[in-house]
Design an enzyme around this catalytic site. Structure first.
Site, PDB file in Angstrom:
ATOM      1  N   HIS A 194       0.861  -1.172   0.000  1.00  0.00           N
ATOM      2  CA  HIS A 194       0.000   0.000   0.000  1.00  0.00           C
ATOM      3  C   HIS A 194       0.904   1.231   0.000  1.00  0.00           C
ATOM      4  CE1 HIS A 194      -3.029  -2.885   1.032  1.00  0.00           C
ATOM      5  NE2 HIS A 194      -3.945  -1.988   1.352  1.00  0.00           N
ATOM      6  N   GLU A 197      -1.827   6.310  -0.863  1.00  0.00           N
ATOM      7  CA  GLU A 197      -3.260   6.439  -0.588  1.00  0.00           C
ATOM      8  C   GLU A 197      -3.442   7.758   0.171  1.00  0.00           C
ATOM      9  OE1 GLU A 197      -6.889   4.128   1.792  1.00  0.00           O
ATOM     10  OE2 GLU A 197      -4.809   3.579   2.194  1.00  0.00           O
TER      11      GLU A 197
END
Length: 339
Positions: A194, A197
């Site tokens: 990830h 974001e």
């Protein structure tokens, strides 16, 4: 369009299995396991699903995970998601799981893995849904904890297709986990992370260069850096984008402000995914339909989201070809002249 997307064969590459814990199941499992809940009813729990940012969501997400205690709990959770996949024509799914959050609650690594894996095997046998399991490290914990988790995973290597990184992005950059990602690659696992974001575009660079990831999960902040966008395009690095999640967590105020179609037009490998659908707005069909309606996307372009997801998956090439054939068969039935 609604009917077309409903029946469209789909591939999901960004799904946290703990994030599919619907309130009804959460209450049922909590009662079975004698876990006291701070909410009086299912409706009260749903009312709590109003998030200001990623951290406010994670606080509730980790609280919900505390009810999961037995192998059967993880089986039931995963099988319920696969039933949804069957209903929504998801052919293949690559699922994140967070063993550290459960181990902190006294649940053994094997209990978590075996419950999820048993359901995945059942989903394959019953509905033909192929799947892979991605072990994610929690970035708010130490690298030493991640290394210990990796060691516990090694005996189950054949049941895990990749290693990833999730949880709170702000204050926990990818370079914090260089050593454990090197160990994962040495063990033969591809890696994902990830990045971009809530965190800056620099986190995407660091995930690419320091962690040597094969895919970026989310990655929407890449638009802040034109050189990064060009690098992602040239390398054709997949971004597993989660549109409804991004709006629910206020990465974008409104879906109309999302950069997903801009990134597609710039030639990036963009896929659509649901992230934590029980908490963040919907499963695959809802996400795809929202994008199609918001941006007036054609049926052909929606089908290309599936094409890109097949290419971006960790399946062997011959299995990708099988999924491509299933997609082509659906499209030929829908409209021969367009594709």
């Amino acid at each position: 369009m609604k009917g077309f997307i409903s029946g469209l064969p789909k591939v999901e590459l960004h799904l946290h299995i703990e994030g599919t814990l619907e309130p009804e199941m959460l209450f049922t499992i909590a009662q079975k396991n004698g876990v006291t809940l701070p909410f009086e009813s299912i409706a009260a729990l749903r009312d709590a699903y109003q998030f200001n940012d990623l951290q406010s969501f994670l606080d509730l997400y980790y609280w919900g995970a505390k009810v999961l205690r037995t192998e059967q709990d993880f089986y039931d959770l995963t099988f319920a998601y696969l039933e949804r996949c069957h209903d929504e024509h998801v052919m293949h799914t690559e699922i994140f799981f967070d063993p550290q959050s459960h181990m902190q609650n006294g649940v053994a690594f094997a209990t978590v893995l075996n419950g999820i894996d048993r359901a995945l095997q059942e989903g394959k046998a019953q509905w033909g849904i192929s799947s892979g399991l991605i072990l994610c490290f929690l970035r708010h914990l130490s690298e030493a904890s991640a290394i210990e988790t990796l060691r516990q995973a090694l005996p189950y290597k054949e049941k895990i297709i990749a290693v990833g990184l999730d949880s709170s992005e702000i204050g926990h950059p990818p370079e914090k986990f260089v050593q454990v990602f090197a160990m994962a690659r040495e063990a033969g696992w591809p890696t994902v992370a990830h990045a971009g974001e809530e965190g800056p575009s620099e986190n995407i660079w660091r995930a690419l260069e320091d962690l040597q990831v094969s895919r970026i999960d989310h990655g929407v902040r890449c638009s802040d850096d034109s050189a990064l966008v060009e690098t992602l395009r040239q390398r054709y690095v997949p971004l597993t984008v989660c549109p409804l999640s991004n709006v629910k967590l206020q990465v974008f105020d409104d879906l109309s402000q999302h950069n997903i179609m801009q990134l597609v037009e710039q030639g990036l490998c963009i896929t659509i995914n649901s992230d934590d659908p029980a908490y963040l707005g919907g499963y695959m069909t809802a996400n795809m339909l929202a994008v199609a309606e918001t941006f007036d996307v054609s049926k052909a372009e929606m089908a290309r989201f599936t094409e890109r997801a097949i290419t971006a998956s960790f399946l062997p090439e011959e299995e990708k070809d099988v999924l491509r054939a299933r997609l082509a068969q659906y499209l030929a039935h829908q409209f021969h002249p367009i594709i």
